[in-house]
Design an enzyme around this catalytic site. Structure first.
Site, PDB file in Angstrom:
ATOM      1  N   ASN A  11       2.369   8.493  -6.738  1.00 17.30           N
ATOM      2  CA  ASN A  11       2.875   7.523  -5.767  1.00 17.30           C
ATOM      3  C   ASN A  11       2.390   6.138  -6.212  1.00 17.30           C
ATOM      4  O   ASN A  11       1.214   5.829  -6.084  1.00 17.30           O
ATOM      5  CB  ASN A  11       2.330   7.872  -4.380  1.00 17.30           C
ATOM      6  N   TRP A  12       3.314   5.362  -6.745  1.00 16.34           N
ATOM      7  CA  TRP A  12       2.927   4.040  -7.266  1.00 16.34           C
ATOM      8  C   TRP A  12       2.714   3.017  -6.156  1.00 16.34           C
ATOM      9  O   TRP A  12       2.258   1.909  -6.407  1.00 16.34           O
ATOM     10  CB  TRP A  12       3.991   3.539  -8.256  1.00 16.34           C
ATOM     11  N   HIS A  97       3.952   8.964   4.920  1.00 16.27           N
ATOM     12  CA  HIS A  97       2.661   8.594   4.321  1.00 16.27           C
ATOM     13  C   HIS A  97       1.818   7.870   5.369  1.00 16.27           C
ATOM     14  O   HIS A  97       2.361   7.123   6.196  1.00 16.27           O
ATOM     15  CB  HIS A  97       2.888   7.693   3.095  1.00 16.27           C
ATOM     16  N   GLU A  99       0.068   5.346   5.179  1.00 16.84           N
ATOM     17  CA  GLU A  99       0.213   3.881   5.160  1.00 16.84           C
ATOM     18  C   GLU A  99       1.434   3.449   5.960  1.00 16.84           C
ATOM     19  O   GLU A  99       1.477   2.330   6.478  1.00 16.84           O
ATOM     20  CB  GLU A  99       0.272   3.395   3.702  1.00 16.84           C
ATOM     21  N   GLU A 167      -3.220  14.605   2.995  1.00 18.24           N
ATOM     22  CA  GLU A 167      -3.888  13.400   2.505  1.00 18.24           C
ATOM     23  C   GLU A 167      -4.810  12.853   3.598  1.00 18.24           C
ATOM     24  O   GLU A 167      -4.338  12.105   4.488  1.00 18.24           O
ATOM     25  CB  GLU A 167      -2.859  12.321   2.154  1.00 18.24           C
ATOM     26  N   GLY A 173      -7.649   6.001  -1.696  1.00 21.84           N
ATOM     27  CA  GLY A 173      -8.072   4.741  -2.318  1.00 21.84           C
ATOM     28  C   GLY A 173      -9.550   4.426  -2.158  1.00 21.84           C
ATOM     29  O   GLY A 173      -9.978   3.307  -2.420  1.00 21.84           O
ATOM     30  N   GLY A 233      -2.283   8.588  -6.151  1.00 24.19           N
ATOM     31  CA  GLY A 233      -2.004   7.161  -6.003  1.00 24.19           C
ATOM     32  C   GLY A 233      -2.463   6.398  -7.233  1.00 24.19           C
ATOM     33  O   GLY A 233      -1.831   6.433  -8.294  1.00 24.19           O
ATOM     34  N   GLY A 234      -3.606   5.728  -7.109  1.00 22.06           N
ATOM     35  CA  GLY A 234      -4.095   4.834  -8.155  1.00 22.06           C
ATOM     36  C   GLY A 234      -4.093   5.427  -9.556  1.00 22.06           C
ATOM     37  O   GLY A 234      -3.708   4.755 -10.523  1.00 22.06           O
TER      38      GLY A 234
END
Ligand code: 13P
Length: 249
Positions: A11-12, A97, A99, A167, A173, A233-234
């Site tokens: 997931n960018w 997600h 976020e 998640e 993060g 992610g990262g």
């Protein structure tokens, strides 16, 4: 339960310009069409989906979106529909997600409506659930995530390809991860609801883990019973890190 190829999805988030496609090409180049032990997907920002899909065509690396609107089309300035993602070359879409749940107030029922939109467009949803630190400290983790699974998955998913991603919000993060036992307990609880909702099919739906998955911890996380892959992610932004995670699957 039948062991399926794990799904390793990147997931960018809101990272990536045209030049970032070099990383995607490097991932595909290193895998070189080999039948990897894992299914591999990258979910770039919507602006890059068409170009990434073109560049990764026939490489076996799949492309997905990060969200979609529930409606087919309409006066929704700035939003992207599931059909638009599919038209741009996506085959999957991340939904719900944390976020988006936290930043845009997305409810379970909205996420379920987005699942139906994704299915209508032929996309495979990856539906995210996860507890906050306050939920975990309050002993509510399993109640929260099972409630999110019940509310965020639509009846229409029965018999369709989809995945759930566990998640924990506090692990995203941050470099923090739950213990292996905590991950396993969450996945077992999610599996129970999936079987309740979808029967035999629910026993086979992949449950991914996401939240600070790195090359250093991927192997042990992916070896947990009922972890069917990772949502990264990262560490998916750099080909070398993402490839190391794929190699751990
Ligand atoms: P990180 O891997 O950067 O913790 O992000 C996880 C995530 O939110 C993937 O959807």
């Amino acid at each position: 339960m039948t062991q399926m190829r794990p799904l390793i999805a990147g997931n960018w988030k809101m990272h990536g310009l045209e030049s970032s496609l070099d990383e995607a090409r490097a991932v595909a180049g290193a895998l070189d069409g080999r039948p990897a032990a894992a299914r591999v997907a990258l979910c770039p920002p919507a602006t890059l989906i068409r170009r990434m899909a073109d560049q990764l065509e026939s490489t076996g690396v799949e492309v997905g979106g990060q969200d979609c609107r529930a409606e087919l089309s309409g006066a929704f300035t700035g939003d992207v529909s599931a059909e638009m993602l599919a038209d741009a070359g996506a085959g999957l879409v991340i939904l719900g997600h944390s976020e988006r749940r936290a930043g845009y107030g997305e409810s379970d029922s909205l996420v379920a409506a987005k699942c139906d939109a994704a299915l209508r467009a032929g996309l495979e949803p990856i539906v995210c659930v996860g507890e906050t630190l306050a939920d975990r400290e309050g002993g509510r983790t399993l109640a929260i995530i099972t409630g999110q699974v019940r509310g965020s998955l639509s009846a229409g998913l029965a018999g369709k390809a989809f995945a759930v991603a566990y998640e924990p919000v506090w692990a995203i993060g941050t470099g923090l991860t739950p213990t292996l036992e905590q991950i396993e307990a969450a996945h077992v609880a999610i599996r129970g609801v999936l079987v309740e909702m979808y029967g035999d099919h629910g026993a086979r739906v992949p449950i991914l883990y996401g939240g600070s998955v790195k090359p250093a911890n991927a192997a042990e996380i992916l070896s947990i019973a009922d972890v069917g892959g990772a949502l990264v992610g990262g560490a998916s932004l750099k080909a070398a890190d993402f490839l190391a995670i794929i190699a751990a699957a």
